[in-house]
Design an enzyme around this catalytic site. Structure first.
Site, short mmCIF file in Angstrom:
data_model
loop_
_atom_site.label_atom_id
_atom_site.label_comp_id
_atom_site.label_asym_id
_atom_site.label_seq_id
_atom_site.Cartn_x
_atom_site.Cartn_y
_atom_site.Cartn_z
N HIS A 174 0.82 -1.21 0.00
CA HIS A 174 0.00 0.00 0.00
C HIS A 174 0.86 1.27 0.00
O HIS A 174 2.06 1.24 0.32
CB HIS A 174 -0.95 0.02 1.20
CG HIS A 174 -0.24 0.11 2.53
ND1 HIS A 174 0.30 1.29 3.00
CD2 HIS A 174 0.00 -0.82 3.48
CE1 HIS A 174 0.85 1.07 4.18
NE2 HIS A 174 0.68 -0.21 4.50
N GLU A 195 -2.23 -7.08 7.69
CA GLU A 195 -0.86 -6.94 8.18
C GLU A 195 -0.68 -7.74 9.47
O GLU A 195 -1.65 -8.07 10.16
CB GLU A 195 -0.55 -5.45 8.42
CG GLU A 195 0.84 -5.14 8.96
CD GLU A 195 1.98 -5.61 8.06
OE1 GLU A 195 2.12 -6.84 7.88
OE2 GLU A 195 2.74 -4.75 7.57
#
Length: 199
Positions: free
Chosen positions: A23, A93
């Site tokens: 990202h 994550e």
């Protein structure tokens, strides 16, 4: 978004090629703060980089596009032109537990020499925990075959690279991964291999 149809289920599935995009930059990633479940928006620079990575991906066709459920990953996917990406919980994550929002130097004030690869995250995930959920994602992509694009995170994507190679998650400590970079996991003589990293 340019996506081709998945491979036919008749006959053996073709070898998978996995494209990883971390990202875009957030304020926390810029400062080195461990960010798992906290939804921190992309910075202006992160949004611009997400659009730029979309330009780089434009000429490539994908059989499947997957994305972490975290807003920073979904926003990156959308700005890159892949707003229809399938959200997959297993791509989140690493859960840093009590270390959420802290930098590595701050954690090392409590635990000298700490790294996410070598030490536990109290209240969070272990390397084995992360590996198990990423293995489920890999099993699905390998069953499909073809070219798969994944929008994810720093530590989890490095762990995914290790599991692709059949290695321990902790080996991810040797892989640097910057925001909005492209990495490609493929094969060499039918063996899993890294074709491109942190590009």
């Amino acid at each position: 978004m340019k996506v081709v149809h998945p491979a036919s289920s008749s006959g053996p599935a073709p070898l998978t090629e996995l494209w990883l995009v971390r990202h875009g930059e957030t304020e926390w990633s810029r400062l080195g703060r461990h960010t798992s479940h906290t939804d921190v928006p992309l910075t202006e620079a992160g949004e611009a980089a997400a659009r730029e990575v979309g330009e780089r991906l434009k000429a490539t066709a994908f059989d499947l596009v997957l994305c972490s459920p975290r807003e920073r990953a979904r926003r990156t996917a959308k700005l890159a032109g892949f707003g229809g990406a399938e959200v997959v919980e297993g791509l989140t994550e690493w859960d840093y537990g009590e270390y959420e929002g802290l930098t590595t130097p701050e954690i090392r004030e409590r635990v000298p020499h700490w790294t996410v690869w070598s030490h536990p995250c109290p209240g969070g995930e272990s390397a084995d925990d992360v590996g198990r959920r990423l293995d489920l994602v890999l099993a699905r992509t390998r069953m499909l075959g073809g070219r798969v694009l994944v929008f994810g995170h720093g530590h989890a994507s490095r762990a995914l690279g290790m599991r692709w190679l059949g290695l321990q998650v902790t080996g991810g400590r040797l892989l640097k991964l910057d925001p909005t970079t492209i990495s490609v996991l493929g094969h060499e003589h039918d063996q899993p291999a890294v074709a491109r990293w942190n590009s």
